[in-house]
Design an enzyme around this catalytic site. Structure first.
Site, mmCIF file in Angstrom:
data_model
loop_
_atom_site.group_PDB
_atom_site.id
_atom_site.type_symbol
_atom_site.label_atom_id
_atom_site.label_comp_id
_atom_site.label_asym_id
_atom_site.label_seq_id
_atom_site.Cartn_x
_atom_site.Cartn_y
_atom_site.Cartn_z
ATOM 1 C CG ASN A 9 -1.714 1.235 1.407
ATOM 2 O OD1 ASN A 9 -1.834 2.021 0.465
ATOM 3 N ND2 ASN A 9 -2.287 1.436 2.587
ATOM 4 C CE LYS A 11 0.136 3.421 4.851
ATOM 5 N NZ LYS A 11 -0.072 3.553 6.267
ATOM 6 C CG HIS A 98 -5.936 1.697 5.128
ATOM 7 N ND1 HIS A 98 -5.543 2.634 6.048
ATOM 8 C CD2 HIS A 98 -4.871 0.894 4.929
ATOM 9 C CE1 HIS A 98 -4.277 2.408 6.382
ATOM 10 N NE2 HIS A 98 -3.845 1.358 5.715
ATOM 11 C CD GLU A 100 -3.160 5.389 6.727
ATOM 12 O OE1 GLU A 100 -3.129 5.503 5.489
ATOM 13 O OE2 GLU A 100 -2.202 4.904 7.377
ATOM 14 C CD GLU A 170 -3.795 -2.809 7.244
ATOM 15 O OE1 GLU A 170 -2.682 -3.045 6.788
ATOM 16 O OE2 GLU A 170 -4.390 -1.732 7.059
ATOM 17 N N GLY A 176 1.937 2.064 10.752
ATOM 18 C CA GLY A 176 2.852 3.191 10.612
ATOM 19 C C GLY A 176 3.483 3.640 11.910
ATOM 20 C CB SER A 216 4.866 -1.757 12.052
ATOM 21 O OG SER A 216 4.344 -0.449 12.251
HETATM 22 C C1 PEP Z 1 -0.958 -0.056 5.889
HETATM 23 O O1 PEP Z 1 -0.996 1.098 5.531
HETATM 24 O O2 PEP Z 1 -1.852 -0.834 5.517
HETATM 25 C C2 PEP Z 1 0.149 -0.501 6.739
HETATM 26 C C3 PEP Z 1 0.099 -1.705 7.254
HETATM 27 O O3 PEP Z 1 1.168 0.401 6.956
HETATM 28 P P1 PEP Z 1 2.576 0.117 7.685
HETATM 29 O O4 PEP Z 1 3.091 -1.189 7.109
HETATM 30 O O5 PEP Z 1 3.430 1.274 7.301
HETATM 31 O O6 PEP Z 1 2.306 0.002 9.125
#
Ligand code: PEP
Length: 255
Positions: A9, A11, A98, A100, A170, A176, A216
């Site tokens: 992803n 973003k 997601h 976000e 997630e 992040g 992460s």
């Molecule tokens: C994500 O945006 O779906 C994600 C898991 O980000 P990160 O790996 O940076 O935590």
């Protein structure tokens, strides 16, 4: 049996040229260095989709996805992008739900159910994200939260439609932040998700659904996460922006 999938992803990162060059690196590395049959998905900003889709054609196991769609078919929705427009670029997937998008763009479970319908109508597979916040984990309500997200966002689908959905667990507190769920914490929730799917759609469909972990994940922790029995790959944010790191995560399935 279910597929292992590693999805990146990006973003809101990468200008046009940067995205083309990162995607070219990924495709070349996957071609030369990945021997397994895991599927690789790159979810880029809209601006890259058509071009990277052309670069991916013929590679076999690298697919393209968007990061959201609008729920409407077409029309006066300035600035929005529909499922059929995304599909016309050659994309196969779309990330929906997601955290976000839920937090910053007020995407509710009800709206997400409409987006899921729009995606499936146009043959885009949703990578549907669910997960609890830090407070919800600490209060112990995370199983309820996840069950509600599943039932409001997805369980209106019949079994045939549901077969096209990929799930991503997630935990919001891990996205992040550099904080990763431990393999045991992630496995506990993945097993709960699979059990909930079995109650809704039967064991066979539950066993055939890919459930990815996101939060992460990186080359150092991917092995211990992906070796859990109910973790079928990852949704990768930060580490998908470096081709070498992304490749190392993909190659966990060849270790
Ligand atoms: C994500 O945006 O779906 C994600 C898991 O980000 P990160 O790996 O940076 O935590």
């Amino acid at each position: 049996m279910r597929k292992n999938i590693v999805a990146g992803n990006w973003k809101m990162n990468m200008d046009y040229e940067q995205g083309i060059s990162l995607f070219s690196e990924i495709v070349n590395m996957v071609k030369d260095e990945v021997i397994g049959n895991q599927e690789v998905v790159v979810c880029s900003p809209f601006i890259h989709l058509a071009a990277i889709s052309k670069l991916s054609s013929g590679t076999g196991n690298v697919s393209i996805g968007a990061q959201t769609i609008n729920e409407h078919e077409s029309g006066a929705y300035t600035g929005e992008i529909s499922a059929s427009q995304v599909k016309s670029t050659g994309a196969a997937y779309v990330i929906l739900g997601h955290s976000e998008r839920r937090a910053y763009f007020n995407e509710t479970d009800e709206l997400l159910a409409e987006k899921v319908n729009a995606a499936l109508k146009h043959d885009l597979k949703p990578i549907f994200c669910i997960g609890e916040t830090k407070d919800e984990r600490e209060s112990g309500s995370y199983f309820d939260i996840i069950k509600t997200q599943l039932s409001k966002g997805l369980f209106h689908l019949d079994a045939e439609a549901f077969k096209n959905v990929v799930l991503a667990y997630e935990p919001v507190w891990a996205i992040g932040t550099g904080l990763t769920a431990t393999p045991e914490q992630a496995q506990e929730v993945h097993a709960f998700i699979r059990k909930t799917l079995a109650e809704q759609y039967g064991q066979e469909i539950a066993d055939n659904t890919s459930i990815l972990y996101g939060g992460s994940a990186n080359p150092s922790n991917a092995q211990s996460l992906f070796s859990q029995p109910d973790i079928d790959g990852g949704l990768i944010g930060g580490a998908s922006l470096k081709s070498r790191d992304f490749l190392q995560i993909i190659n966990v399935f060849n270790a």
